[in-house]
Enzyme design. Structure first.
Site, PDB file in Angstrom:
ATOM      1  N   GLU A  74     -11.430  15.883  36.933  1.00 39.45           N
ATOM      2  CA  GLU A  74     -12.377  16.974  37.094  1.00 39.45           C
ATOM      3  C   GLU A  74     -11.679  18.323  37.064  1.00 39.45           C
ATOM      4  O   GLU A  74     -12.122  19.244  36.408  1.00 39.45           O
ATOM      5  CB  GLU A  74     -13.088  16.806  38.431  1.00 39.45           C
ATOM      6  CG  GLU A  74     -14.511  17.256  38.424  1.00 39.45           C
ATOM      7  CD  GLU A  74     -15.186  16.834  39.704  1.00 39.45           C
ATOM      8  OE1 GLU A  74     -16.334  16.397  39.645  1.00 39.45           O
ATOM      9  OE2 GLU A  74     -14.554  16.927  40.768  1.00 39.45           O
ATOM     10  N   GLU A  86       0.816  -1.217   0.000  1.00 44.44           N
ATOM     11  CA  GLU A  86       0.000   0.000   0.000  1.00 44.44           C
ATOM     12  C   GLU A  86       0.842   1.256   0.000  1.00 44.44           C
ATOM     13  O   GLU A  86       0.576   2.194  -0.716  1.00 44.44           O
ATOM     14  CB  GLU A  86      -0.914   0.012   1.235  1.00 44.44           C
ATOM     15  CG  GLU A  86      -2.093  -0.923   1.071  1.00 44.44           C
ATOM     16  CD  GLU A  86      -2.964  -0.973   2.298  1.00 44.44           C
ATOM     17  OE1 GLU A  86      -2.473  -0.674   3.396  1.00 44.44           O
ATOM     18  OE2 GLU A  86      -4.135  -1.339   2.154  1.00 44.44           O
ATOM     19  N   ARG A 138     -12.194  -3.236  56.038  1.00 43.60           N
ATOM     20  CA  ARG A 138     -11.944  -4.664  56.241  1.00 43.60           C
ATOM     21  C   ARG A 138     -10.699  -4.907  57.077  1.00 43.60           C
ATOM     22  O   ARG A 138      -9.680  -4.265  56.881  1.00 43.60           O
ATOM     23  CB  ARG A 138     -11.759  -5.354  54.893  1.00 43.60           C
ATOM     24  CG  ARG A 138     -13.073  -5.534  54.159  1.00 43.60           C
ATOM     25  CD  ARG A 138     -12.837  -6.182  52.813  1.00 43.60           C
ATOM     26  NE  ARG A 138     -14.093  -6.303  52.093  1.00 43.60           N
ATOM     27  CZ  ARG A 138     -14.173  -6.251  50.775  1.00 43.60           C
ATOM     28  NH1 ARG A 138     -13.098  -6.090  50.057  1.00 43.60           N
ATOM     29  NH2 ARG A 138     -15.343  -6.381  50.191  1.00 43.60           N
TER      30      ARG A 138
END
Lengths: 583, 102
Positions: free
Chosen positions: A314, A74, A454
């Site tokens: 943000e 190509e 936890r």
């Protein structure tokens, strides 16, 4: 003997692989492409086929000492070199060093007249010549289907392509053949029929106006391989595939603790902070100070000499640095010291997968110990909830495997605690802090509590969370007869209490003084009574002595009288009457 | 696009055909192509041609030069535009059309 032979046979049969050098691809293929066999890479226009094959060749020549031949159907050699120069590949240099050969094959139908039977021997000869001239181990044919555009005799082409792939195998080169997919098939001309060892499908999809590149290994004969669709990224360093590891739960658990940066919060978490390598979610409504908590955590990590990577979805880094300066944090110092790195991007910039790939890449490069994602909520804007969840699962999984502590902030839209699932990741995180508004007496105050943590003893108390010039602090909320008091109500209550204490102290003082005075009065009374008693006693003694004397004198007188009556003469009879008169 | 009349050689009868035939050794196609083109040249171009037959196996470096893909390949370098004819030259009509004889 026979046993030995079978053993050898088995060893021979194990498929050898050629590493591509493309990050991630070697992981999902379990080591690379099949060595000495052709691989078909197919996909639509613009999905990265040429780039993948170029990188395969260049990496092979530059890193693995395997020269390569790139047969371009190509682009011309110059075009190709220009296209990949931006990725840092210097094709000219490699060509000069005889480690790379680019052969541009040009076919134009309008120049070609077919006048009978032919074959593709010319292509074979060229390829053979190129391979032998540099001793190539790798070959790329990009895109061989262009032959179909130049030549019309499909029957001949098919037969010749079959022969070509067979020939490549015999030649023992590892080859990539690219082909355009179309018509619902992997390749427009059915090349997958010929290349049966390994087929990789590239895809470039647009969902909700956001594009994501994905890769899938359709088949890989004789090897275990990942079967998922793996997102991949093309950036200034080339192609990188994100290996979405199977979600195994075999990660290491560290019992090392990492401080939160807020002393009182450490105290709420059993006195030491988070576990290293755990994931922390900070959720809350707008303006509750989630970013401040995250910034404190990052700041503390940097102060302790840990590297921290801060993903801002943000605010811009400058904005964060400025804002955090106002509460006493100097991020600029950490950035200069190389401990802190910001990465800001708009969530809508690209798809979720792309974010994930970018995050992976940056983490691999920067090797942080602490990662902050602020906020994850914004990612929802680019994906549906289930996608975000699966992305975060993979991210947490990756981070925990690397032993990186991660803090997410999430904007909670509803304030009812029971309903909050926050992108459904609350069950994935190890520690969940919730910052809430407590509204009363016409003011809004922030309350922080630990919903879960936890593996550690943690406080069940709601703490009031105040932002001061010197950073964040937690204050015990006042639990009085009127209920929970926060903010100025708490202050007022505390003032009242302080006043009460002062008054009480004053009263106690006064009483003490009164007692002192009383004591003095009484003591004085005791003294006077005592002296009175002494004088009385003296008086009594005096009378008693007088009585005694009188008795003695009268006794003497009586004796004298007796003697006189008997007519006896005393030795000194004249003295006695004198004495008597004296008395 | 204007093409100079001299380049096209419309009116010159004695134009020289410069032809080069690439073949791959002695494959059946190659053998057929050589005999076919020789016959066509003899019958239609009289002595007005220059035919070079190249065995690609013998001259590998020439393979890239002329963009060899399909073999046998006949390249007509002159007169007129360069034309490329692939195949064993068994379709005489097409060969002549390709050469611009008709």
């Amino acid at each position: 003997m026979s046993k030995k032979e079978t053993k050898n046979n088995i060893q021979h049969r194990v498929l050898e692989k050629t590493p591509t050098g493309i990050s991630g691809l070697d992981e999902i293929t379990g080591g690379g492409l099949p060595k000495g066999r052709p691989t078909l890479v197919c996909g639509g226009a613009g999905c990265g086929k040429t780039l993948l094959s170029t990188e395969f060749i260049v990496k092979g020549a530059a890193e693995f000492n395997e020269p390569g031949v790139f047969m371009a159907f190509e682009e011309t050699a110059d075009e190709l070199a220009t296209n990949v120069a931006s990725l840092g590949f210097d094709l000219q240099k490699l060509q000069k060093e005889n480690r790379l050969r680019i052969d541009h094959v040009q076919i134009e139908r309008n120049q070609i007249e077919e006048t009978g039977a032919y074959d593709l021997e010319g292509l074979f000869i060229r390829l053979n010549y190129a391979i032998d001239s540099i001793g190539a181990k790798r070959v790329v044919l990009d895109t061989i289907e262009n032959l179909f555009a130049g030549l019309t005799n499909i029957a001949i082409l098919r037969a010749e392509l079959r022969r070509l792939f067979h020939w490549l195998k015999e030649k023992g080169v590892t080859a990539i053949i690219t082909a355009e997919s179309g018509d619902g098939k992997l390749t427009r001309h059915g090349l997958e029929e010929y290349v049966s060892d390994c087929v990789i499908l590239l895809d470039h999809r647009i969902i909700d106006q956001v594009s994501t590149r994905r890769m899938r290994i359709v088949k890989y004969r004789g090897s275990i391989h990942g079967t998922n669709e793996y997102p991949f990224l093309i950036d200034e360093n080339g192609l990188s595939v994100l290996p979405v590891t199977s979600l195994n739960l075999e990660k290491n658990a560290s019992s090392e603790r990492i401080p939160t940066g807020i002393k009182a919060l450490d105290g709420m978490l059993g006195g030491k902070g988070f576990y290293k390598g755990s994931s922390i979610l900070v959720s809350g409504t707008a303006g509750t100070g989630k970013t401040s908590i995250a910034a404190h955590f990052a700041n503390q990590a940097c102060n302790d000499g840990r590297r921290c990577l801060y993903f801002a979805f943000e605010e811009s880094p400058r904005q964060i640095i400025r804002n955090m300066k106002s509460i006493g944090m100097q991020f600029g110092r950490h950035i200069d010291g190389g401990l802190l790195k910001f990465y800001a991007s708009r969530p809508t910039l690209y798809g979720l997968e792309m974010h994930l790939v970018t995050i992976h890449k940056l983490i691999r490069e920067f090797k942080p110990e602490v990662v902050v994602l602020d906020p994850i909520t914004n990612l929802i804007t680019v994906g549906v909830l289930s996608d975000v969840k699966s992305m975060l699962i993979r991210l947490i999984d990756f981070l925990q495997n690397e032993g990186i502590t991660v803090m997410f902030t999430a904007l909670a839209l509803n304030t009812v605690v029971g309903d909050q699932t926050d992108e459904g990741i609350s069950s994935l995180v190890d520690t969940w802090l919730l910052v809430r508004d407590i509204e009363s007496n016409g003011e809004r105050n922030r309350g922080l509590y630990i919903i879960k943590s936890r593996g550690m003893k943690h406080s069940n108390q709601v703490r009031e969370f105040v932002i001061t010039d010197n950073g964040l602090d937690l204050v015990d909320v006042y639990l009085g007869p009127q209920g929970i008091l926060t903010g100025s109500a708490r202050e007022a209550q505390q003032i009242t209490e302080r006043t009460g204490v002062a008054l009480h102290d004053y009263e106690v003082d006064a009483k003490d003084r009164e007692i002192g005075r009383r004591r003095k009065v009484l003591e004085a009374k005791v003294l006077s009574l005592q002296s009175e008693f002494e004088s009385a006693e003296e008086e009594l003694n005096k009378i008693y002595l007088q009585e005694e004397l009188k008795k003695q004198v009268s006794e003497k007188a009586r004796q004298e009288m007796l003697r006189l009556r008997r007519g006896e003469r005393g030795e000194e009879p004249t003295v006695e009457p004198k004495k008597k008169s004296n008395e | 696009m204007t093409i100079a009349a001299t380049e096209l050689n419309w009116d010159e009868d004695d134009q020289l055909y410069v032809l080069r035939l690439y073949v791959a050794g002695t494959s059946p196609n190659s053998v057929r192509a050589v005999s076919n083109i020789k016959r066509i040249c003899k019958n239609h171009l009289k002595d007005n041609y220059d035919l070079e037959i190249v065995d690609v196996y013998q001259q590998l470096e020439k393979a890239g030069e002329d963009q060899l893909i399909a073999l046998p390949l006949l390249v007509k370098k002159a007169p007129g535009q360069v034309r490329r004819l692939v195949g064993d030259m068994s379709d005489e009509e097409k060969v002549l059309k390709g050469l611009g004889v008709y």
